[in-house]
Structures are given as structure tokens and as C-alpha cells.
Motif scaffolding. Structure first.
Motif, PDB file in Angstrom:
ATOM      1  N   ALA A  47       0.848  -1.200   0.000  1.00  0.00           N
ATOM      2  CA  ALA A  47       0.000   0.000   0.000  1.00  0.00           C
ATOM      3  C   ALA A  47       0.875   1.239   0.000  1.00  0.00           C
ATOM      4  N   GLU A  48       0.456   2.240  -0.762  1.00  0.00           N
ATOM      5  CA  GLU A  48       1.089   3.555  -0.726  1.00  0.00           C
ATOM      6  C   GLU A  48      -0.022   4.591  -0.637  1.00  0.00           C
ATOM      7  N   VAL A  49      -0.015   5.355   0.439  1.00  0.00           N
ATOM      8  CA  VAL A  49      -1.044   6.357   0.691  1.00  0.00           C
ATOM      9  C   VAL A  49      -0.402   7.738   0.675  1.00  0.00           C
ATOM     10  N   ASN A  50      -0.921   8.630  -0.155  1.00  0.00           N
ATOM     11  CA  ASN A  50      -0.475  10.020  -0.202  1.00  0.00           C
ATOM     12  C   ASN A  50      -1.585  10.903   0.358  1.00  0.00           C
ATOM     13  N   ILE A  51      -1.229  11.771   1.284  1.00  0.00           N
ATOM     14  CA  ILE A  51      -2.211  12.605   1.983  1.00  0.00           C
ATOM     15  C   ILE A  51      -1.898  14.075   1.736  1.00  0.00           C
ATOM     16  N   SER A  52      -2.896  14.832   1.318  1.00  0.00           N
ATOM     17  CA  SER A  52      -2.759  16.277   1.162  1.00  0.00           C
ATOM     18  C   SER A  52      -2.926  16.934   2.535  1.00  0.00           C
ATOM     19  N   ILE A  53      -1.839  17.450   3.076  1.00  0.00           N
ATOM     20  CA  ILE A  53      -1.865  18.013   4.433  1.00  0.00           C
ATOM     21  C   ILE A  53      -2.818  19.198   4.516  1.00  0.00           C
ATOM     22  N   GLY A  54      -2.851  20.024   3.475  1.00  0.00           N
ATOM     23  CA  GLY A  54      -3.699  21.210   3.501  1.00  0.00           C
ATOM     24  C   GLY A  54      -5.178  20.912   3.484  1.00  0.00           C
ATOM     25  N   SER A  55      -5.554  19.636   3.250  1.00  0.00           N
ATOM     26  CA  SER A  55      -6.971  19.280   3.237  1.00  0.00           C
ATOM     27  C   SER A  55      -7.493  18.967   4.631  1.00  0.00           C
ATOM     28  N   LEU A  56      -6.624  19.074   5.642  1.00  0.00           N
ATOM     29  CA  LEU A  56      -7.038  18.780   7.015  1.00  0.00           C
ATOM     30  C   LEU A  56      -7.929  19.878   7.571  1.00  0.00           C
ATOM     31  N   THR A  57      -9.040  19.483   8.170  1.00  0.00           N
ATOM     32  CA  THR A  57      -9.835  20.390   9.000  1.00  0.00           C
ATOM     33  C   THR A  57      -9.734  19.902  10.433  1.00  0.00           C
ATOM     34  N   LEU A  58      -9.365  20.805  11.339  1.00  0.00           N
ATOM     35  CA  LEU A  58      -9.125  20.427  12.729  1.00  0.00           C
ATOM     36  C   LEU A  58      -9.753  21.461  13.659  1.00  0.00           C
ATOM     37  N   GLY A  59     -11.063  21.663  13.464  1.00  0.00           N
ATOM     38  CA  GLY A  59     -11.793  22.568  14.343  1.00  0.00           C
ATOM     39  C   GLY A  59     -11.202  23.964  14.332  1.00  0.00           C
ATOM     40  N   SER A  60     -11.198  24.590  15.485  1.00  0.00           N
ATOM     41  CA  SER A  60     -10.743  25.974  15.595  1.00  0.00           C
ATOM     42  C   SER A  60      -9.232  26.104  15.559  1.00  0.00           C
ATOM     43  N   VAL A  61      -8.493  24.987  15.528  1.00  0.00           N
ATOM     44  CA  VAL A  61      -7.031  25.057  15.507  1.00  0.00           C
ATOM     45  C   VAL A  61      -6.477  24.665  14.140  1.00  0.00           C
ATOM     46  N   THR A  62      -7.315  24.661  13.094  1.00  0.00           N
ATOM     47  CA  THR A  62      -6.857  24.281  11.759  1.00  0.00           C
ATOM     48  C   THR A  62      -5.717  25.168  11.283  1.00  0.00           C
ATOM     49  N   ALA A  63      -5.895  26.474  11.372  1.00  0.00           N
ATOM     50  CA  ALA A  63      -4.863  27.398  10.896  1.00  0.00           C
ATOM     51  C   ALA A  63      -3.563  27.194  11.657  1.00  0.00           C
ATOM     52  N   GLN A  64      -3.658  26.996  12.964  1.00  0.00           N
ATOM     53  CA  GLN A  64      -2.469  26.757  13.772  1.00  0.00           C
ATOM     54  C   GLN A  64      -1.766  25.478  13.327  1.00  0.00           C
ATOM     55  N   ALA A  65      -2.539  24.428  13.030  1.00  0.00           N
ATOM     56  CA  ALA A  65      -1.956  23.147  12.618  1.00  0.00           C
ATOM     57  C   ALA A  65      -1.202  23.258  11.305  1.00  0.00           C
ATOM     58  N   MET A  66      -1.629  24.182  10.433  1.00  0.00           N
ATOM     59  CA  MET A  66      -0.971  24.340   9.134  1.00  0.00           C
ATOM     60  C   MET A  66       0.314  25.156   9.236  1.00  0.00           C
ATOM     61  N   GLY A  67       0.555  25.790  10.378  1.00  0.00           N
ATOM     62  CA  GLY A  67       1.663  26.726  10.529  1.00  0.00           C
ATOM     63  C   GLY A  67       3.029  26.072  10.523  1.00  0.00           C
ATOM     64  N   PRO A  68       4.086  26.895  10.428  1.00  0.00           N
ATOM     65  CA  PRO A  68       5.456  26.376  10.297  1.00  0.00           C
ATOM     66  C   PRO A  68       5.937  25.569  11.491  1.00  0.00           C
ATOM     67  N   ASP A  69       5.357  25.788  12.670  1.00  0.00           N
ATOM     68  CA  ASP A  69       5.777  25.028  13.844  1.00  0.00           C
ATOM     69  C   ASP A  69       5.076  23.681  13.955  1.00  0.00           C
ATOM     70  N   TYR A  70       4.130  23.434  13.055  1.00  0.00           N
ATOM     71  CA  TYR A  70       3.356  22.192  13.151  1.00  0.00           C
ATOM     72  C   TYR A  70       3.500  21.411  11.836  1.00  0.00           C
ATOM     73  N   PHE A  71       2.454  21.280  11.032  1.00  0.00           N
ATOM     74  CA  PHE A  71       2.592  20.528   9.789  1.00  0.00           C
ATOM     75  C   PHE A  71       3.403  21.276   8.729  1.00  0.00           C
ATOM     76  N   ASP A  72       3.431  22.607   8.822  1.00  0.00           N
ATOM     77  CA  ASP A  72       4.131  23.423   7.833  1.00  0.00           C
ATOM     78  C   ASP A  72       3.706  22.998   6.429  1.00  0.00           C
ATOM     79  N   SER A  73       2.415  23.109   6.160  1.00  0.00           N
ATOM     80  CA  SER A  73       1.849  22.575   4.930  1.00  0.00           C
ATOM     81  C   SER A  73       2.346  23.290   3.679  1.00  0.00           C
ATOM     82  N   THR A  74       2.827  24.519   3.811  1.00  0.00           N
ATOM     83  CA  THR A  74       3.361  25.225   2.648  1.00  0.00           C
ATOM     84  C   THR A  74       4.667  24.585   2.172  1.00  0.00           C
TER      85      THR A  74
END
Length: 394
Positions: free
Chosen positions: A282-309
Motif C-alpha cells: 500500500a502507498e497512501v499520499n495525503i494532502s496536508i492542507g486538506s485537514l480540517t481540525l476545528g478551531s485550531v486548523t490554521a495553527q496546525a498548518m503553521g510552520p511550527d506544526y505541519f508546515d503545509s506550505t
């Protein structure tokens, strides 16, 4: 001092409601401004920000019930007449502002409370009954809508307060009458006034003002969902012996003792599997920017966390083999620039050409340098729970 109102004076209960509401609102407004502007780069900063937001929300719920009690009391009481009934325009404006104030005192905290209930995240309400509301689902679209309504209604409230204060000061310093003094405690000399005359025009004017505010808010986009600034990476088509018909990848974090569950909306799976031998890949590819995580979604995408950019995708590759109680996927998970070995047991049910798979996995965020600025787990727990469910067709 009388508890109840008369035709020319306010009673002590009405006065207490008035000044208690004023104290709460004049505390809430700067609290919200300060909390919104605070940084949250470290555990200590995030803890302070969450504490201020919890205080803001808790006092907001308090205002909601105080406002309902105040309105209920006002309905039962006589309303002192105006000191200048001959000033028709001034009386109309004052009544309109009062309607805006009473309505906004209910609408502002209610919209904030519904927003809190519709989303998940940090900064809980401290009242034991405050975390959820009946008939309010967890919904990103509802959260975005009520967040916009909260902004619009609080702007109307702020404008109404400023106009109300300006009117009171004008009466006190320009007209030099007892309008302000008769809402204060004590026994000022009050002129006899006729009972207030009720008209539907000020209410209609207030409704028009709210409608105009909502239209302006819609025009400038306050009802749009702005929680994430990252763009979700677009994933290409994959060749797979088994095609996923339905599936979810959920993650659950724990922030300030509260579980926050989110879901990746976009991912692909390339699966080879032989039901006869129970083996495959199995090979699974996940788009990190597609995550919704309640009121902390923006924080999760930030450079200190997933750094989705910088790291827009995560990849899981594994070999599948049978074990005593099911199957095991043994491979690696790459998040950010960290690749970690993974052993994931999972249950599998194959009927003809349809397979149903379910797995639960616990990861340590530190293995992937996620949240390194949260050096301890008092704010953000180290374990991250992953729940995977899918149905695939051969």
C-alpha cells in the motif's frame, strides 16, 4: 429606593441590571481584542491566549443570561417617560438605540456560543453546561457563518454603546437634565413624567439597521471560511488493484485537556492485495492542507506544526502481511521531512470483491518535529491518535 420602576424613575433592580451589563460588556470587548491579537508561538503564549479566550467566552455566556433576565424584568415593568417628549427625532433615535442594545446583548453572545458549539478546539467555556448546545452540529460551515454573525453583531453592539454613552453625556452636560442621574443609585430630585409611549417605529428602525449591517458584512466577506491560509496540494491519479469507494482518515489531538478531532479530506491509496495469501502493498499520499481540525486548523498548518506550505503531503508506504488476529502493515510514514518506521495492525473483512479495513494508530508528534515549540505536553499532548476506515472494490 424602590425595587420596581415607576412612571418617572427606575427601580434598583433595573439599575443593577444596567450597570452589571455595562461592566460585563466593557470587560468583554477589550478581552476579545487582546486575546485575538496575542501570539501563540510557545506553550506559555498559547496557554495565556487560551485562558483569555475562555474568560471571554465564559463572561459572554454570562452576559447572555443577564440580558435575558434584564429583558424579562423590563417587560414586566413600567418604563419611565422621556424628559423631552416634544423632541420627536431625539426620542426616536434613543428608542432605536435601546432596541439595538437589547437585541445585540442577546445576539452577540448567542452567535459566539453557537460558533463555539459548532467547532472543536481550545479555550473551553468554564460553565459546566457551556461546551455544546442542543441541535447544534459540529460543522465548519456553521462555524464560519456564526463567526461572521458574531463579528457583525458585536460591531452593531459597539456602535450602539458609543451612541448610548454619547446621548447620556449630552443629556448630562449639554441639556443638564437628570437622564443620567435617574439611572444611578440614590434619590435625585426627579420631575414627574408621563408613562412612556410605545411605538413600533424604533423597532422597525433597529431591524433595518441590523439588516444593513448583515448586508455590509456579507459584502466584505465576514461569513466566508478563513480558517486555513494553506492551499491543499492536488494529488494525481494512482494505479491501484483496489479502488477506495469510501474512506476516512481522522486524527485526534489533545489540547488543554480537550480532544480535537479532524479529518483529511483529500488522499489517495495505491493498493495491491491478494486475499488468498493475505499479502500485498500500500502507498497512501495525503494532502496536508486538506485537514480540517476545528478551531485550531490554521495553527496546525503553521510552520511550527505541519508546515503545509513547505511540506504539502505526507506519505505512508507499507508491506501487508497476515498475523494471528488480522493483518499488519509494516512500513514508513513521512510527515514534514521526517520518515518514521510504522507497524500498523488492522482488521480486514473481504467479501467477494469488496474489502473493509479499519485501523487505529497512535503516533508521537515529536517524532515528526510537529509542535517542537510546545516542549512539554501541558498545552499539546504528545500522542496523536489516528483512525482509518475504508471500503475498497477490486
Amino acid at each position: 429606593m424602590s425595587l420596581a420602576n415607576t412612571s418617572h424613575s427606575y427601580g434598583s433592580i433595573a439599575k443593577t441590571f444596567h450597570w452589571l451589563t455595562a461592566l460585563l460588556i466593557l470587560t468583554l470587548i477589550p478581552l476579545g481584542i487582546i486575546a485575538n491579537g496575542m501570539e501563540y508561538e510557545t506553550s506559555e503564549q498559547l496557554a495565556r491566549k487560551a485562558w483569555l479566550f475562555s474568560l471571554h467566552k465564559t463572561l459572554g455566556v454570562t452576559v447572555f443570561f443577564v440580558a435575558l433576565a434584564r429583558i424579562g424584568w423590563a417587560i414586566k415593568q413600567a418604563k419611565p417617560g422621556g424628559l423631552h417628549p416634544e423632541r420627536k427625532m431625539e426620542s426616536w433615535l434613543a428608542e432605536t438605540i435601546h432596541w439595538l442594545l437589547y437585541g445585540s446583548l442577546v445576539l452577540v453572545p448567542l452567535s459566539g456560543w453557537v460558533h463555539h458549539s459548532a467547532t472543536t478546539g481550545f479555550a473551553p467555556i468554564w460553565w459546566p453546561f457551556g461546551q455544546s448546545l442542543p441541535f447544534v452540529p459540529k460543522s465548519e460551515s456553521l462555524a464560519a457563518l456564526t463567526a461572521g454573525l458574531h463579528i457583525v453583531f458585536e460591531r452593531v453592539l459597539a456602535a450602539s454603546i458609543l451612541l448610548h454613552i454619547a446621548g447620556a453625556l449630552k443629556h448630562h452636560f449639554v441639556d443638564k437634565d437628570v437622564t443620567l442621574r435617574r439611572m444611578w443609585f440614590g434619590k435625585p430630585a426627579l420631575p414627574d413624567t408621563k408613562p412612556a409611549h410605545h411605538s413600533a417605529l424604533p423597532l422597525a428602525s433597529a431591524l433595518v439597521a441590523w439588516a444593513a449591517a448583515l448586508m455590509i458584512g456579507s459584502a466584505i466577506g465576514v461569513f466566508s471560511h478563513h480558517e486555513t491560509s494553506a492551499q491543499a496540494a492536488e494529488l494525481g491519479d494512482v494505479q491501484s488493484d483496489w479502488t477506495v469507494q469510501d474512506g476516512t482518515i481522522d486524527i485526534t489531538i489533545t489540547q488543554f485537556g480537550n480532544e480535537v478531532t479532524g479529518q483529511f479530506e483529500d488522499w489517495t491509496a495505491a493498493i495491491t492485495f491478494d486475499p488468498e495469501t493475505g499479502t500485498g502493498t500500500a502507498e497512501v499520499n495525503i494532502s496536508i492542507g486538506s485537514l480540517t481540525l476545528g478551531s485550531v486548523t490554521a495553527q496546525a498548518m503553521g510552520p511550527d506544526y505541519f508546515d503545509s506550505t513547505t511540506f504539502p503531503t505526507a506519505v505512508f508506504t507499507a508491506d501487508i502481511a497476515p498475523i494471528v488476529d488480522g493483518h499488519m502493515a509494516t512500513g514508513t510514514l513521512t510527515v514534514r521531512d521526517k520518515t518514521v518506521p510504522i507497524e500498523m495492525p488492522f482488521s480486514l473483512n473481504v467479501q467477494d470483491d469488496t474489502a473493509q479495513m479499519s485501523a487505529t494508530l497512535t503516533l508521537d508528534r515529536r517524532d515528526f518535529d510537529v509542535g517542537n515549540n510546545m516542549a512539554d505536553d501541558s498545552s499539546l499532548k504528545f500522542p496523536v491518535n489516528v483512525q482509518i476506515n475504508l471500503t475498497a472494490q477490486r
